[in-house]
Structure formats: C-alpha cells, structure tokens
Enzyme design. Structure first.
Site, PDB file in Angstrom:
ATOM      1  CG  HIS A  93      89.106  17.989 -23.985  1.00  0.00           C
ATOM      2  ND1 HIS A  93      88.287  16.894 -23.825  1.00  0.00           N
ATOM      3  CD2 HIS A  93      88.264  19.061 -24.027  1.00  0.00           C
ATOM      4  CE1 HIS A  93      87.023  17.277 -23.785  1.00  0.00           C
ATOM      5  NE2 HIS A  93      86.980  18.597 -23.902  1.00  0.00           N
ATOM      6  CD  GLU A  94      89.258  22.781 -23.317  1.00  0.00           C
ATOM      7  OE1 GLU A  94      88.571  23.325 -24.199  1.00  0.00           O
ATOM      8  OE2 GLU A  94      88.747  22.125 -22.387  1.00  0.00           O
ATOM      9  CG  HIS A 148      86.578  21.406 -27.834  1.00  0.00           C
ATOM     10  ND1 HIS A 148      85.492  20.636 -28.206  1.00  0.00           N
ATOM     11  CD2 HIS A 148      86.727  21.212 -26.493  1.00  0.00           C
ATOM     12  CE1 HIS A 148      85.009  20.012 -27.128  1.00  0.00           C
ATOM     13  NE2 HIS A 148      85.743  20.334 -26.084  1.00  0.00           N
ATOM     14  CD  GLU A 165      83.162  18.148 -24.451  1.00  0.00           C
ATOM     15  OE1 GLU A 165      84.049  17.542 -23.834  1.00  0.00           O
ATOM     16  OE2 GLU A 165      83.287  19.331 -24.796  1.00  0.00           O
ATOM     17  CG  HIS A 197      81.220  17.834 -20.742  1.00  0.00           C
ATOM     18  ND1 HIS A 197      80.480  18.976 -20.943  1.00  0.00           N
ATOM     19  CD2 HIS A 197      82.481  18.132 -21.127  1.00  0.00           C
ATOM     20  CE1 HIS A 197      81.272  19.916 -21.407  1.00  0.00           C
ATOM     21  NE2 HIS A 197      82.482  19.436 -21.546  1.00  0.00           N
TER      22      HIS A 197
END
Ligand SMILES: [Zn+2]
Lengths: 345, 99
Positions: A173-174, A177, A197, A265
């Site tokens: 996920h990070e 980004h 997100e 989110h």
C-alpha cells in the site's frame, strides 16, 4: 516482448513513438495511450518521459531491471524526517530486528510483484531505491509515504495498530502511494484522494495475494489484517464488504452512502469494492486481467490529478475494451464492477 | 486552558478525539503548552498534505468564549505540544472518521 507487441500493435511502434512526440496534443495523447496498451510499460514510460507529457523522470536504458535496491534504516523512536542509521542494505542477510526484516522482505515482494506483472522497475519505473524507515516515533500507530521517496513504519500503539511492517499488504500500500505519485499524482482530497487510497489498497492486496499464491477466491480481501490492534480487529478495511472490517469501520460500499467531505480512507471503499467485483467475476488471479486494467488506467495520461471515480471508471472500461475486446468478459466484468458500486459510466 | 484535539488521517483512517485541559500537565509542561497554543496559526486554511497516510490534528480552544480553530500536519506540531498529544494518546476516544 516482441511477440506481445506483434499481437497488440496495430501501428508499428516506431510510428507510435514519433506520434508520441507530436506537437498536437490529441495525437500525442492517443499515441501515448496506444503505447501504454501494448504492455511494454517500462519502455513506454521512458518514451513518454522524453515527450515530457507527464512529469519528467530519469531515463535509464542501461539498467536491466528486475532487482530492487533496498535500504532499511532505524529511526530509533525519533520523529526525525531524515533517515537514521542504516541497518540492512540490499543483499545482506537478515538481522536481529524483526521489523527490519519484515520491511526488507515486504519491499522485495512488492518490487517483485510490479516487476513480474507489469515490468515496472520500482516506484518511478526507473529503478528508484526502496527506502524503509523503521521504528518511527514512540508507540506510533501508523505507516506513511512522505512524498519524497521514504516509507516510514511505526511500531504501533498496541491498541489501534501493532507493528506496521508485519503487513505485506501495508508495505504494498505505501509503496503504491509512490507509484501513484509518479503516474496520475492523484490529489489527496475528495474523490481523487479516495481513488489514491483505493489504488494503494488494490495493489497492496495483490502484493499479498501474489506473495501467498492466492487466487481471487482464497484471498480474504482484508487490508491490514496482520497489523490491526485489539480495537480494530480483525482488519482495517474489507474490499469485499466495505464497512464491516471492524466495529469502527464506516466505509460506504456504494455511491448511495458516499460521505461528502469524508476522509480519503472512508470513500475509498467504493472503488475498492468495484475492483473486488471485477476480479472475482473474472476468477483466477487478480493480476490476470483486473490488475493490469487498473494499472493501465493509473498510467493513462488522461487520468488527471483531480479525477473523479467516474473518470477513473471510464478509463478502466476503455482499457478493458481496447485490450480484450468490446464484448469481452473483461469489459463486461469492469461494467459490472462499477455498476455494483453505483458509479455511472 | 481547555483544548479539544482530534487526530485524523493515518493508514487506519480512524479519528481519535479528546477534550483536554493543560491543567492535566505538570506546571512546567502546561506553561509551555499554553505558550505554544497561543502561537498556533489560528484560522489558517488547511494546507495540502505532502505524501500519503500522514496524521493531521485539529485543535480547537474556547478561551474567553471565543472559539478558535486550526488544522495542523503532524510535522507542524511544536515539541512543546507533545505532552498534550500524549494525553490524546492515553485518553482519546475513537470516532468514526466520516463524522
Ligand atoms: Zn494510504
């Protein structure tokens, strides 16, 4: 690579590349999209960078790709924004710190997913080093991407979150980004922020599925199941059933429950579920077709930083139709996915 | 000084809220925190955060019946306000992030 191109390119690639550098915006954009479509994502990236349509990036033809360049740092509980002591570099054996090893492995699994599925060489498509900064802050219940090439991981407060590097989907996920920042650069508020997100959850869950060899039916489609603390168990978000992941989860599952002004989110549950529906309708692995369609949309030059859910949905449908055919199962599945969450195409 | 603090954002997407009072801090920390609070950029429009999944703090005071409000990124928090955030950590209630 050549065989793939022969199947999908209508125009010879040389012509497309010349068109991609064309002065006329519409022509250039059409050519760039065709280039992105032929599957040679890395080369197209380099060519589009050369045409300066999107942000310029270093063109490193010399780099063969396929190998991550990881460096893991220990922030030792400080909230300093600059990297602390180096604790593990690429190729080194595991050390005595579990969080460090989890980050090293998770970043490796994420790199491997992007490389094997999309031939994408790291965050920027040009071999950018992967920097994990561990033990950030005291009891810090969060992990984040700082926008400047660093992924920070907190140890968790033991209440909301536990050690954040324990979640391979969280690491995916990070890192995603960073990928989004280098592609569509979706603005981090409103629908574009919720899309930003969602894209991180969509690729984060695929990183986990890829690493565990899960197909769309054996995955639990939960985000953060390995890092949720007692009050947020069993997980942070459910892509399958947004709003049901834990007692505090109030994600909407479709546009009828969209929260105006909601945190990015929150509304991400809507496009998350669209992806889940597309992937499970098609079966097999999420990265067989659903993942590549989402990836092509993210990399599409027509996806603007302020894109709405609808903008993104239409680009995914166009890619599904162009790549697999207008009447293909893939195109129908994409339509069903957005219909399920009540995003009009 | 009464202070209402809400932490939003973060990977988990849940909000944490507490009604606090600088009187809950030691005398030294309270004096420093009150000075830091006076110097916050009250009324400033929220800034666009860099990166993703970072925490943001909303701070509200009602000194002398006059309500003031500001939203800060986590890197904008002065060190002298950290003891107050520790209280949020210890006593904060989870709130729906959509609220
Ligand atoms: Zn995120």
């Amino acid at each position: 690579m050549t065989a793939r191109c022969a199947q999908r390119c209508i125009l010879p690639p040389g012509l497309l590349h010349r068109l991609a550098r064309s002065e006329e915006a519409a022509l250039r954009e059409a050519a760039l999209n065709a280039l992105a479509l032929d599957g040679r994502f890395r080369l197209a990236r380099a060519e589009s960078a050369a045409s300066s349509l999107r942000l310029s990036r270093p063109v490193t033809f010399a780099r063969a790709g396929g190998q991550p360049q990881r460096t893991i740092y220990d922030q030792q509980g400080s909230e300093s924004q600059t990297p602390g002591a180096v604790v593990r570099v690429e190729g080194q054996a595991p050390c005595g710190d579990q969080a460090v090893n989890q980050a090293y492995d998770g970043l490796g699994a994420t790199y491997s997913f992007y490389w094997t599925v999309f031939e994408r060489d790291s965050i920027d498509g040009a071999g950018m080093p992967l920097l994990g900064l561990m033990h950030y802050g005291r009891r810090y219940p969060n992990a984040f991407w700082d926008g400047a090439g660093h992924m920070f991981f907190g140890d968790g407060d033991g209440r909301i979150l536990t050690q954040t590097a324990a979640g391979i989907d969280v690491i995916g996920h990070e890192l995603t980004h960073g990928v989004t920042q280098h592609e569509a650069n979706l603005t981090y508020s409103g629908q574009s922020g919720a899309l930003n997100e969602s894209v991180s959850d969509v690729f984060g869950i695929q990183v986990k599925q890829h690493a565990l060899g899960q197909d769309v039916h054996s995955s639990d489609w939960l985000i953060g199941a390995d890092i949720a603390g007692p009050v947020l168990r069993p997980a942070l978000r459910s892509m399958k059933q947004p709003g049901t992941a834990n007692p505090h989860d109030d994600q909407p599952a479709d546009m009828n429950d969209y929260v105006p002004g909601g945190d990015v989110h929150i509304n991400s549950g809507i496009p998350n579920r669209a992806f889940y529906v597309v992937a499970t309708t098609l079966g097999g692995h999420a990265w067989d077709a659903a993942g590549p369609i989402w990836y092509a949309a993210l990399a599409d030059s027509q996806l603007r930083p302020n894109a709405t859910f609808r903008d993104f949905a239409r680009i995914t449908l166009r890619h599904a139709q162009q790549t697999y055919g207008a009447a293909s199962d893939q195109a129908h599945a994409v339509q069903q996915g957005w219909e399920a969450v009540k995003v009009a195409l | 000084m009464r202070v209402y603090v809400t932490r939003r954002g973060g990977l988990a997407g849940v909000a944490l809220h507490a009604a606090l009072d600088t009187a809950q801090l030691s005398a030294v920390d309270a004096t420093r925190a009150e000075a830091a609070l006076r110097d916050l950029p009250w009324g400033r429009l929220p800034t666009q955060p860099t990166g993703a999944d970072r925490f943001r703090y909303e701070v509200v005071t009602a000194e002398g019946g006059h309500e003031r409000h500001v939203e800060l990124g986590e890197t904008e928090i002065p060190d002298t306000l950290r003891p107050l955030l520790e209280l949020l950590h210890d006593y904060g209630q989870i709130r729906p992030a959509s609220g």
